[in-house]
Design a protein around this motif. Structure first.
Motif, PDB file in Angstrom:
ATOM      1  N   ILE A 284       0.817  -1.212   0.000  1.00 11.88           N
ATOM      2  CA  ILE A 284       0.000   0.000   0.000  1.00 11.88           C
ATOM      3  C   ILE A 284       0.854   1.267   0.000  1.00 11.88           C
ATOM      4  O   ILE A 284       0.492   2.270  -0.606  1.00 11.88           O
ATOM      5  CB  ILE A 284      -1.003  -0.034   1.179  1.00 11.88           C
ATOM      6  CG1 ILE A 284      -2.183   0.880   0.884  1.00 11.88           C
ATOM      7  CG2 ILE A 284      -0.336   0.229   2.506  1.00 11.88           C
ATOM      8  CD1 ILE A 284      -3.390   0.612   1.752  1.00 11.88           C
ATOM      9  N   HIS A 285       2.020   1.217   0.625  1.00 10.65           N
ATOM     10  CA  HIS A 285       2.903   2.389   0.663  1.00 10.65           C
ATOM     11  C   HIS A 285       3.488   2.713  -0.712  1.00 10.65           C
ATOM     12  O   HIS A 285       3.924   3.838  -0.940  1.00 10.65           O
ATOM     13  CB  HIS A 285       4.028   2.167   1.677  1.00 10.65           C
ATOM     14  CG  HIS A 285       3.515   2.029   3.082  1.00 10.65           C
ATOM     15  ND1 HIS A 285       3.007   3.097   3.793  1.00 10.65           N
ATOM     16  CD2 HIS A 285       3.401   0.957   3.891  1.00 10.65           C
ATOM     17  CE1 HIS A 285       2.618   2.690   4.982  1.00 10.65           C
ATOM     18  NE2 HIS A 285       2.837   1.385   5.068  1.00 10.65           N
ATOM     19  N   ASP A 286       3.488   1.734  -1.610  1.00 14.31           N
ATOM     20  CA  ASP A 286       3.990   1.960  -2.971  1.00 14.31           C
ATOM     21  C   ASP A 286       2.913   2.511  -3.902  1.00 14.31           C
ATOM     22  O   ASP A 286       3.209   2.901  -5.023  1.00 14.31           O
ATOM     23  CB  ASP A 286       4.520   0.648  -3.571  1.00 14.31           C
ATOM     24  CG  ASP A 286       5.736   0.122  -2.849  1.00 14.31           C
ATOM     25  OD1 ASP A 286       6.398   0.901  -2.123  1.00 14.31           O
ATOM     26  OD2 ASP A 286       6.032  -1.084  -2.991  1.00 14.31           O
ATOM     27  N   VAL A 287       1.659   2.530  -3.447  1.00 12.67           N
ATOM     28  CA  VAL A 287       0.540   2.875  -4.325  1.00 12.67           C
ATOM     29  C   VAL A 287      -0.167   4.168  -3.913  1.00 12.67           C
ATOM     30  O   VAL A 287      -0.458   5.010  -4.750  1.00 12.67           O
ATOM     31  CB  VAL A 287      -0.488   1.713  -4.364  1.00 12.67           C
ATOM     32  CG1 VAL A 287      -1.699   2.068  -5.206  1.00 12.67           C
ATOM     33  CG2 VAL A 287       0.169   0.442  -4.865  1.00 12.67           C
ATOM     34  N   LEU A 288      -0.448   4.299  -2.621  1.00 12.48           N
ATOM     35  CA  LEU A 288      -1.267   5.414  -2.162  1.00 12.48           C
ATOM     36  C   LEU A 288      -0.433   6.509  -1.512  1.00 12.48           C
ATOM     37  O   LEU A 288       0.599   6.224  -0.894  1.00 12.48           O
ATOM     38  CB  LEU A 288      -2.306   4.922  -1.148  1.00 12.48           C
ATOM     39  CG  LEU A 288      -3.320   3.908  -1.671  1.00 12.48           C
ATOM     40  CD1 LEU A 288      -4.262   3.494  -0.548  1.00 12.48           C
ATOM     41  CD2 LEU A 288      -4.100   4.457  -2.848  1.00 12.48           C
ATOM     42  N   PRO A 289      -0.891   7.760  -1.603  1.00 13.42           N
ATOM     43  CA  PRO A 289      -0.196   8.863  -0.930  1.00 13.42           C
ATOM     44  C   PRO A 289      -0.200   8.668   0.590  1.00 13.42           C
ATOM     45  O   PRO A 289      -1.135   8.089   1.154  1.00 13.42           O
ATOM     46  CB  PRO A 289      -1.011  10.097  -1.313  1.00 13.42           C
ATOM     47  CG  PRO A 289      -1.898   9.683  -2.433  1.00 13.42           C
ATOM     48  CD  PRO A 289      -2.051   8.197  -2.359  1.00 13.42           C
ATOM     49  N   ALA A 290       0.831   9.155   1.241  1.00 14.69           N
ATOM     50  CA  ALA A 290       0.998   8.994   2.691  1.00 14.69           C
ATOM     51  C   ALA A 290      -0.210   9.503   3.467  1.00 14.69           C
ATOM     52  O   ALA A 290      -0.639   8.888   4.444  1.00 14.69           O
ATOM     53  CB  ALA A 290       2.269   9.694   3.162  1.00 14.69           C
ATOM     54  N   GLU A 291      -0.812  10.625   3.034  1.00 10.41           N
ATOM     55  CA  GLU A 291      -1.947  11.180   3.775  1.00 10.41           C
ATOM     56  C   GLU A 291      -3.164  10.255   3.744  1.00 10.41           C
ATOM     57  O   GLU A 291      -3.927  10.189   4.697  1.00 10.41           O
ATOM     58  CB  GLU A 291      -2.320  12.584   3.297  1.00 10.41           C
ATOM     59  CG  GLU A 291      -2.633  12.715   1.825  1.00 10.41           C
ATOM     60  CD  GLU A 291      -1.412  12.988   0.941  1.00 10.41           C
ATOM     61  OE1 GLU A 291      -1.624  13.285  -0.246  1.00 10.41           O
ATOM     62  OE2 GLU A 291      -0.269  12.894   1.421  1.00 10.41           O
ATOM     63  N   VAL A 292      -3.356   9.517   2.655  1.00 11.39           N
ATOM     64  CA  VAL A 292      -4.462   8.560   2.579  1.00 11.39           C
ATOM     65  C   VAL A 292      -4.190   7.387   3.513  1.00 11.39           C
ATOM     66  O   VAL A 292      -5.063   6.943   4.261  1.00 11.39           O
ATOM     67  CB  VAL A 292      -4.674   8.058   1.134  1.00 11.39           C
ATOM     68  CG1 VAL A 292      -5.683   6.915   1.090  1.00 11.39           C
ATOM     69  CG2 VAL A 292      -5.110   9.202   0.236  1.00 11.39           C
ATOM     70  N   ILE A 293      -2.964   6.900   3.484  1.00 11.11           N
ATOM     71  CA  ILE A 293      -2.592   5.765   4.335  1.00 11.11           C
ATOM     72  C   ILE A 293      -2.705   6.139   5.805  1.00 11.11           C
ATOM     73  O   ILE A 293      -3.281   5.393   6.604  1.00 11.11           O
ATOM     74  CB  ILE A 293      -1.160   5.292   4.004  1.00 11.11           C
ATOM     75  CG1 ILE A 293      -1.121   4.772   2.566  1.00 11.11           C
ATOM     76  CG2 ILE A 293      -0.708   4.218   4.999  1.00 11.11           C
ATOM     77  CD1 ILE A 293       0.281   4.540   2.047  1.00 11.11           C
TER      78      ILE A 293
END
Length: 146
Positions: free
Chosen positions: A110-119
């Motif tokens: 997930i860290h490779d796909v979504l922006p940090a703020e979404v995660i």
């Protein structure tokens, strides 16, 4: 609820017509009330599903049985309008073994796909999560080789 999908090998041209030898089972949860799924659905603006388990019959392991099940799941989810698949990895081996296999299916950490703020808004614990957009799971080039 949870949906369990099982496909016979002849549905993908693997076995003889009328063959009932099962490739395996793939379990995923639709309409999950899990707080992480709810947060990801809100952040991404699309419905998602949680992939719970891929169980390939021993005779199809190493013979693309898992790929057949993931492709069948992709078709089913696309028909239902589901936009993404999320899974929680129980192993912590990184991008080797099972993680590498999921990467080859189009499901990435997930860290490779979504922006940090979404995660950060969706995930508070340190488990390893992976996510894949339904339209990009099991790339077309691989589907054409079946």
């Amino acid at each position: 609820g949870m949906a369990v999908l099982q496909w016979a090998s002849d549905q993908f041209g693997v076995g003889p017509p009328g063959s009932q030898l099962a490739v395996g089972k793939l379990r995923f949860t639709l309409n999950s009330a899990d707080s992480i799924m709810v947060a990801l659905e809100a952040a991404l603006g699309m419905p998602g599903t949680e992939l719970n388990n891929v169980d390939v019959m021993p005779c199809f392991r190493g013979q693309d049985g898992g790929r057949l099940l993931v492709e069948a799941m992709r078709v089913e989810l696309s028909a239902r309008g589901v936009g993404f698949v999320m899974l929680r990895r129980l192993d912590r081996a990184g991008k080797t073994g099972l993680g590498s296999w999921y990467e080859s299916m189009g499901i990435h950490e997930i860290h490779d796909v979504l922006p940090a703020e979404v995660i950060e808004a969706a995930i508070e614990d340190r488990d390893i999560y992976m996510i894949g957009l339904v339209d990009y799971i099991f790339p077309v080039a691989l589907r054409m080789n079946l």
